[in-house]
Write an enzyme that holds these catalytic residues in place. Structure first.
Site, PDB file in Angstrom:
ATOM      1  N   ARG A   1     -31.792 -18.462   8.663  1.00 43.26           N
ATOM      2  CA  ARG A   1     -32.055 -19.887   8.874  1.00 43.26           C
ATOM      3  C   ARG A   1     -33.454 -20.151   9.426  1.00 43.26           C
ATOM      4  NH1 ARG A   1     -27.328 -21.385  12.623  1.00 43.26           N
ATOM      5  NH2 ARG A   1     -27.458 -19.165  13.109  1.00 43.26           N
TER       6      ARG A   1
ATOM      7  N   CYS B   1     -20.379 -12.584   4.302  1.00 43.55           N
ATOM      8  CA  CYS B   1     -20.127 -14.018   4.111  1.00 43.55           C
ATOM      9  C   CYS B   1     -18.797 -14.410   4.752  1.00 43.55           C
ATOM     10  CB  CYS B   1     -20.108 -14.357   2.628  1.00 43.55           C
ATOM     11  SG  CYS B   1     -19.784 -16.114   2.312  1.00 43.55           S
TER      12      CYS B   1
ATOM     13  N   ALA C   1     -26.835 -19.024   0.827  1.00 42.97           N
ATOM     14  CA  ALA C   1     -26.046 -19.747  -0.173  1.00 42.97           C
ATOM     15  C   ALA C   1     -26.386 -21.229  -0.152  1.00 42.97           C
ATOM     16  CB  ALA C   1     -24.557 -19.539   0.092  1.00 42.97           C
TER      17      ALA C   1
ATOM     18  N   GLY D   1     -29.775 -12.307  12.903  1.00 44.81           N
ATOM     19  CA  GLY D   1     -29.047 -13.181  13.822  1.00 44.81           C
ATOM     20  C   GLY D   1     -29.928 -13.763  14.900  1.00 44.81           C
TER      21      GLY D   1
ATOM     22  N   PRO E   1     -30.773 -13.913   1.720  1.00 41.03           N
ATOM     23  CA  PRO E   1     -30.102 -14.786   0.749  1.00 41.03           C
ATOM     24  C   PRO E   1     -29.328 -15.861   1.513  1.00 41.03           C
ATOM     25  CG  PRO E   1     -28.883 -12.730   0.988  1.00 41.03           C
ATOM     26  CD  PRO E   1     -30.103 -12.611   1.861  1.00 41.03           C
TER      27      PRO E   1
ATOM     28  N   LYS F   1     -24.951  -5.651   3.576  1.00 38.91           N
ATOM     29  CA  LYS F   1     -25.055  -6.577   4.704  1.00 38.91           C
ATOM     30  C   LYS F   1     -23.664  -6.788   5.285  1.00 38.91           C
ATOM     31  CE  LYS F   1     -27.114 -10.969   6.141  1.00 38.91           C
ATOM     32  NZ  LYS F   1     -26.002 -11.646   6.825  1.00 38.91           N
TER      33      LYS F   1
ATOM     34  N   GLN G   1     -28.179 -10.008  -4.493  1.00 42.02           N
ATOM     35  CA  GLN G   1     -27.028  -9.716  -3.635  1.00 42.02           C
ATOM     36  C   GLN G   1     -25.737 -10.048  -4.370  1.00 42.02           C
ATOM     37  OE1 GLN G   1     -25.691 -12.148  -0.177  1.00 42.02           O
ATOM     38  NE2 GLN G   1     -26.260 -10.355   1.042  1.00 42.02           N
TER      39      GLN G   1
END
Length: 344
Positions: free
Chosen positions: A234, A108, A26, A210, A24, A147, A78
């Site tokens: 990403r 987050c 944002a 990561g 997910p 997470k 989520q």
């Protein structure tokens, strides 16, 4: 490197086609983004994070964020929040909407999320994480996952402790982002934290996250940490096919060579999905950043970015995508990482 044979992955009674998941993100993993992702069939993908409080008061914008179609299954929802009293109700709403998995966000790093103790703010209260998870598990039949990050900062690394707590609370998997909250998205991810959580886990699955930007980085993480699955974040931006690249590499198959024209056509498809879903002004605004994802490695990219960042209409965006001159693929633009960080 170890050769990994692609295999199904399970969370409780749920089976997934692979252990390569899409995160997910944002402001990024909206409906058109997930339509593009679905073309390449990741093992599991997630909608953008939503707040428990907004869910239980039936906020329509929140339900819009959770919009999906059948092509996106398996799909996870989520949620974030630090109130055990509403966690079960929020999780049940996710289940009732037809999601396959519900995940608790404890990672987050954004101030507006952490200020009330939610997101990575929960890393400061590990026992509360367990309480929230336990209430979610008691309320739903679908798998509950969580997470986290390695810790709040380098002086308070507690991912292994939270792994134990999450396992005891009934979570089926824990995803470990190998950075601290203090790092946000800066600096390298320390995969030793993922490895330590895998060594700590007894029955809970450990998902690594990561610095996964290509197939080879996914293989290195699997080899180094022994994690059960990976969550690509990403690395999915402008590469909806990354799961395909990973599975081919893990199976020992030759990679698919993608040309600049292939990337242009993928961007066009993403644009069309966006055009079919959002209103015209939103399309132009969204494509200012989406356009930068797909065309990162060709001569002329910088000029393309400058033009699309000023586009005011879908017609302008469409013309740029089809007609802007782009050269051959060149080495990675060092600003790519900065674009990704600024976006999410």
């Amino acid at each position: 490197m170890t050769k990994h044979t692609p295999k199904t992955f399970t969370l409780g009674s749920k089976a997934f086609s692979s252990n390569i998941f899409y995160a997910p993100l944002a402001g990024c993993s909206d409906f058109p983004f997930r339509k593009m992702s679905a073309k390449y069939s990741p093992g599991l993908m997630y909608c953008e994070m939503v707040k428990m409080d907004a869910l239980i008061r039936h906020d329509q914008h929140t339900f819009h964020i959770l919009d999906y179609d059948a092509s996106m299954h398996p799909i996870g929802g989520q949620i974030c929040g630090s109130k055990p009293s509403i966690a079960g109700q929020a999780a049940r709403i996710i289940e009732d909407l037809g999601f396959d998995v519900v995940d608790l966000n404890c990672g987050c790093p954004v101030d507006k999320v952490t200020k009330d103790g939610s997101g990575s703010g929960m890393l400061k209260t590990p026992e509360l994480i367990g309480e929230v998870i336990a209430n979610m598990v008691a309320a739903v039949r679908i798998p509950v996952t969580v997470k986290i990050r390695a810790g709040w900062d380098e002086g308070s690394i507690n991912a292994t402790m939270i792994t134990r707590i999450a396992e005891e609370a009934g979570a089926q998997a824990i995803c470990v982002h190998a950075r601290t909250r203090h790092q946000a998205y800066k600096g390298p991810a320390n995969w030793d934290h993922i490895k330590a959580c895998k060594q700590e886990a007894k029955s809970i699955k450990v998902i690594g996250n990561g610095d996964l930007f290509d197939a080879s980085s996914v293989q290195r993480m699997l080899d180094y940490t022994g994690c059960d699955a990976v969550l690509v974040a990403r690395g999915t931006m402008g590469q909806p096919w990354i799961v395909e690249d990973v599975l081919r590499l893990l199976a020992g198959e030759a990679p698919i060579a993608r040309t600049v024209e292939d990337c242009r056509q993928a961007l066009l498809q993403h644009f069309l999905f966006t055009l079919n879903y959002h209103q015209a002004h939103r399309v132009a605004v969204d494509m200012r950043r989406v356009g930068c994802w797909y065309l990162k490695k060709s001569a002329g990219t910088r000029a393309f970015r400058e033009k699309i960042s000023r586009a005011e209409s879908p017609e302008q965006v469409h013309d740029l995508i089809l007609n802007f001159p782009l050269g051959d693929i060149v080495s990675d633009d060092p600003s790519d990482e900065e674009i990704s960080d600024a976006t999410c």
